[in-house]
Design an enzyme around this catalytic site. Structure first.
Site: not given
Ligand code: NAD
Length: 247
Positions: A90, A155, A159
């Protein structure tokens, strides 16, 4: 009945946002939750929340870009629990800029976390899952990984790449009893959207047939289903969870 009873589940980026919601959902469903992230305090907080739900949970500080850290966590989980049933890849970041403005550093950092990190974690658990003859790997893609997005060259590439991983690993690992799937969320209320201007978020809402952004728990529910035995014939799929945004 709990969906994920005693499944040893390693979740990266599990200390906030969708990852944290997934850790809590897995905890409610009876999983043994391995909370992996880069911030110790936030990890500890998430572990406590999982334990308060009655689950066994442990935390590890691990940067997914650092292969030796990933290998160390996998070794520690195997030593403690004897197996790894589920990996939720994730962890992910954004560093947005238009093509003409994007720096090499922005490009490299996002590819490093979102693509190389996913590769590191999957490769690190693969041998264990092959020995077990079973396992589930779930990868975080995005609607941006299907359609692209303005200002997200790095990004979007990461993805789209995650979908390539998913399709390839589902072919390679399926015969070994391992299912590999991806989830492609639309826009979900988490800290990752903090840098998106309010008017852009409002515009996104109007484009979604359900007229709202998603909640982290709504993505977590899909991860839990895909990790469970209920999804036993789902392999190589990319499940869009976007409120119908791209219809
Ligand atoms: P977020 O920023 O709230 O959380 C991401 C987490 O990843 C954080 O806790 C951060 O500390 C951790 N992280 C970052 N770099 C890291 C590393 N090098 N090693 C380990 N952990 C690390 O993001 P989110 O919105 O919860 O997104 C989670 C996933 O879902 C991501 O892959 C994101 O691309 C994907 N996503 C999110 C959305 C959205 O709208 N929120 C949409 C599509 C996809």
């Amino acid at each position: 009945m709990q969906q994920l009873s005693n499944k040893v589940s390693l979740i990266t980026g599990a200390a906030q946002g969708i990852g944290q919601a997934t850790a809590l959902k897995f905890a409610r469903e009876g999983a043994i939750v391995i909370v992996c992230d880069i911030h110790q305090d936030a990890i500890d907080d998430t572990v406590k929340q999982c334990q308060a739900l009655g689950a066994q949970a442990v935390g590890h500080v691990v940067d997914v870009t650092q292969r030796e850290q990933v290998d160390a966590v996998v070794a520690s989980v195997k030593a403690q629990f004897g197996r790894i049933d589920v990996l939720v890849n994730n962890a992910g970041i954004t560093q947005d800029a238009r093509l003409v403005k994007m720096t090499i550093e922005q490009f490299d950092r996002v590819i490093d976390v979102n693509l190389r990190g996913v590769f590191h974690c999957a490769q690190a658990v693969a041998d264990t899952m092959i020995e077990q003859g079973q396992g589930v790997i779930l990868n975080a893609s995005s609607v941006v990984g299907i359609y692209g997005n303005f200002g997200q060259t790095n990004y979007a590439a990461s993805k789209f790449g995650v979908i390539g991983f998913t399709k390839t690993w589902s072919r390679e690992l399926g015969p070994k009893g391992i299912r590999v799937n991806a989830v492609a969320p639309g826009f979900v209320h988490t800290p990752i959207l903090a840098s998106v201007p309010d008017n852009v978020l409002k515009d996104m809402e109007t484009r979604v047939p359900l007229k709202r952004l998603g909640q982290p728990g709504e993505i977590a529910n899909v991860y839990a289903f895909l990790a469970s035995d209920e999804a036993s014939y789902v392999n190589g799929a990319v499940i869009e969870v976007s409120g119908g945004m791209t219809v």
